[in-house]
Design a protein around this motif. Structure first.
Motif, short mmCIF file in Angstrom:
data_model
loop_
_atom_site.label_atom_id
_atom_site.label_comp_id
_atom_site.label_asym_id
_atom_site.label_seq_id
_atom_site.Cartn_x
_atom_site.Cartn_y
_atom_site.Cartn_z
N VAL A 489 0.86 -1.19 0.00
CA VAL A 489 0.00 0.00 0.00
C VAL A 489 0.89 1.23 0.00
CG1 VAL A 489 -1.81 1.27 1.17
CG2 VAL A 489 -1.75 -1.20 1.28
N ASP A 490 0.76 2.02 -1.04
CA ASP A 490 1.63 3.18 -1.25
C ASP A 490 1.03 4.42 -0.59
OD1 ASP A 490 3.75 4.58 -2.27
OD2 ASP A 490 3.29 4.16 -4.37
N ASP A 491 1.86 5.41 -0.35
CA ASP A 491 1.41 6.71 0.17
C ASP A 491 0.54 6.54 1.41
OD1 ASP A 491 2.66 7.57 -2.08
OD2 ASP A 491 0.86 8.23 -3.13
N PHE A 492 0.91 5.60 2.25
CA PHE A 492 0.05 5.33 3.39
C PHE A 492 0.06 6.51 4.35
CE2 PHE A 492 -1.42 3.49 7.36
CZ PHE A 492 -2.55 2.81 6.90
N ALA A 546 9.77 3.16 4.42
CA ALA A 546 9.67 4.62 4.45
C ALA A 546 10.23 5.16 3.14
CB ALA A 546 10.46 5.17 5.62
N GLU A 547 9.47 6.04 2.49
CA GLU A 547 9.99 6.61 1.25
C GLU A 547 10.32 8.08 1.47
OE1 GLU A 547 6.96 6.21 -1.80
OE2 GLU A 547 5.84 7.90 -0.98
N GLY A 548 11.21 8.61 0.66
CA GLY A 548 11.57 10.03 0.78
C GLY A 548 12.61 10.30 1.85
CA CA Z 1 4.67 6.88 -2.61
#
Ligand code: CA
Ligand code: C2E
Ligand code: CA
Length: 596
Positions: A489-492, A546-548
């Motif tokens: 699940v992206d951008d959670f 964790a992205e970014g």
């Molecule tokens: Ca994302």
């Protein structure tokens, strides 16, 4: 000084020399005339010499060569003394004959093409040129050059036909269609209240048909579609195949908008009847975009573009047909050309997958890469996905984007495996693709095509696209899970999904949206959210990514919170496949199996 010595005998010799030269010249001249004469005689071209028109008396034939006699089947004796009527210009081309006479009376050269009749009555295409021969400003003769160009005209006509028609269906092609469109617009433009309708049509599942049954089968289907379209058209309409599974219909004289809608509905009806090809029964729908002249655009180019956008709207809404709508494109003229360009970009392979490493935080090992598309636009330069993915979603083009991307990525995955680098890949699937019933099948086919174990593929779906239609998403995700594909699940944190949903979904990974990650080193609130998501994910048995991650401080904080995976510019930016290999070799981050 010898040159000035001009003795009388020398002068006599000179004049004698002049005489000799003159005689020789005359001999040469008559020899040339004889040669010319026989050349004229044997020339395959018809040549006729006529006397000039004097006062009321018209020109008369004084000479014709063999070529002329053969061409017309006349005997020379029957021709001499006749008027130019003997050139056989047919009655229906009377204006050409009149113009010929007028030119002759005015002493001006004449050039024309006309149908002409032989002595036998058969007709041929004549190319006729009349040239006056003058002496001291007076026309003394006319020379007529006559050629039978029937064959050449046929060839030109058949070449033109070939260049203007589609080889498979024999329908007019894009070239001819645009010509007809411009012509219809020009005609309609001359009268007020005249309307022209342009319809663009594209079959709904043609690519699947081609992929499943092969090109021959696809070709057979296109032929049948062409046949049905031809059969239901009204006199005067032009049906064309513009390429691939794209057809166009031109209605040059239209009563009103309703008539165009009726026509579109008729086309859709004929195509709704199942097709039978090689004993297979096949159902193919179509989507039609309609633009009207003058209401929706002043010229062919604009109408084509607008009908194209309308067609995608029809596809998207699954409404069958759709008219051009002002607001659909007005604010983004730029987007509009992008949509048209994106279609060909997909075919031309201008979409390039970039790969960004996802790292396992405890070991610093690269577990997989996320695929992020880039568009190498020939004019605008490299475009980020945010500038074309939303557009592709709005127009339905996203399906092709996803198909092409999946194939490219799994081919790359295969190449890496063959090189001994078993890299897992995560691809982004947008909300619209998620609603595509055919998605699991397509993924399965691509995996099989490149012999990739499904566990090597992870599908990232944003939280918001799952929430758009949770029960449907659940069905597709379950199907993917049962195939062995991993889900994330992206951008959670941005999509307001309830925790119950997260528990129900068959997912393996939760990705914390980068807005929280980027803020966590300076904002306590963001840090608290990140901590909560990590704990929540772990409690539900999911991995957390964790992205970014843009700096070491953030990396350290995440590691201390027990986050499993991290992705971000601090470790690596998205890069093309070959750079990823260099990166793996050069940095301290490692690839699990490469390092062993
Ligand atoms: Ca994302
Ligand atoms: P996403 O899935 O959330 O992808 C992560 C985005 O964050 C990527 O932007 C990536 O380049 C960027 N990013 C990664 N690390 C950092 C960082 O440390 N700092 C910052 N500021 N940004 C970072 P990108 O490549 O522009 O992609 C944007 C979005 O486009 C993606 O968001 C994804 O939703 C979509 N997208 C990309 N490729 C595809 C695709 O093939 N299909 C679909 N449907 N969507 C795609
Ligand atoms: Ca993503």
């Amino acid at each position: 000084m010898a040159t000035s010595l001009r003795t009388p005998w020398r002068a006599a010799l000179d004049s004698d020399g002049d005489l000799q030269r003159k005689l020789a010249e005359q001999r040469m001249h008559s020899e040339q005339l004889r040669l010319l004469g026989s050349a004229v005689h044997v020339a395959s071209e018809g040549i006729a010499i006529m006397t000039p028109a004097v006062e009321a008396v018209g020109p008369r034939i004084a000479f014709v060569n063999d070529g002329f006699c053969v061409m017309y089947g006349h005997r020379r004796d029957d021709v001499i003394g006749q008027t130019p009527e003997i050139f056989g210009i047919v009655q229906r081309n009377q204006v050409i004959y009149d113009s010929l006479l007028q030119h002759v009376f005015e002493g001006r050269p004449f050039d024309a093409e006309s149908t002409a009749r032989r002595a036998s009555g058969t007709e041929f295409e004549l190319d006729l040129r009349l040239v006056p021969v003058e002496n001291d400003g007076q026309v003394t003769h006319w020379v007529a050059f006559l050629r039978d160009v029937t064959e050449a005209r046929h060839q030109v006509a058949s070449l033109r036909h070939q260049a203007m028609h589609d080889g498979l269906t024999a329908l007019p092609n894009r070239l001819l269609f645009i010509e007809a469109l411009e012509e219809a617009i020009a005609k309609a433009g001359e009268q007020t209240g005249m309307m022209v309708a342009l319809m663009l049509m594209d079959l709904d599942r043609f690519k699947d048909v081609n992929d499943t049954f092969g090109h021959q089968f696809g070709d057979a289907l296109l032929k049948q579609v062409a046949f049905r379209l031809q059969n239901q058209k009204t006199e005067g309409d032009v049906i064309a195949r513009l390429g691939g599974d794209e057809f166009a219909v031109l209605i040059p004289v239209l009563a009103d908008q309703q008539a165009a809608a009726n026509s579109a509905r008729r086309i859709l009806n004929t195509l709704e009847q199942p097709f039978v090809i090689e004993r297979q029964v096949l159902e193919v729908g179509a989507s039609i975009g309609i633009a009207l002249f003058p209401e929706h655009g002043p010229d062919g180019r604009t109408l084509l573009r607008r009908a194209d956008v309308a067609m995608y709207a029809a596809k998207q809404k699954q409404s069958g047909y759709s008219f051009h709508q002002e607001d659909r494109e007005a604010p983004h003229g730029d987007d509009l050309s992008l949509i048209v360009e994106l279609r060909s970009a997909i075919e031309r392979g201008e979409l390039t997958p970039y790969y960004q490493p996802k790292l396992h935080m405890r070991t610093g090992i690269m577990t997989r890469v996320e695929v992020l598309l880039r568009w190498d636009h020939p004019v605008r330069g490299q475009l980020p996905p945010t500038s074309f993915i939303p557009l592709a979603e709005r127009t339905g083009l996203i399906r092709s984007v996803t198909d092409v991307m999946l194939n490219q990525v799994l081919a790359q995955c295969r190449a890496w495996q063959d090189e001994g680098a078993p890299i897992h890949v995560a691809v982004n699937i947008s909300a619209r693709s998620l609603l595509d019933q055919a998605l699991p099948g397509k993924i399965q086919a691509a995996l099989e095509r490149w012999s990739i174990d499904p566990r090597f593929l992870k599908v990232e779906i944003t939280e918001s696209s799952i929430m758009a239609d949770p029960s449907h998403a659940l069905a597709i995700l379950s199907m993917l899970q049962s195939m062995g594909v991993r889900l994330s699940v992206d951008d959670f944190g941005t999509g307001y999904s309830s925790l119950t949903h997260l528990r129900e979904l068959p997912i393996d990974e939760v990705k914390i949206d980068k807005s929280f990650v980027q803020g966590m080193s300076t904002s306590d609130a963001d840090a608290a959210i990140v901590r909560t998501i990590i704990d929540l994910g772990h409690n539900l048995g999911k991995q957390v990514c964790a992205e970014g991650v843009e700096d070491q401080v953030t990396w350290n904080m995440l590691r201390d919170l027990g986050c499993d995976l991290a992705q971000g510019f601090w470790m690596a930016r998205p890069m093309p496949a070959h750079e990823l290999m260099e990166w793996l070799v050069e940095t301290s981050w490692g690839l699990q199996l490469l390092k062993r």
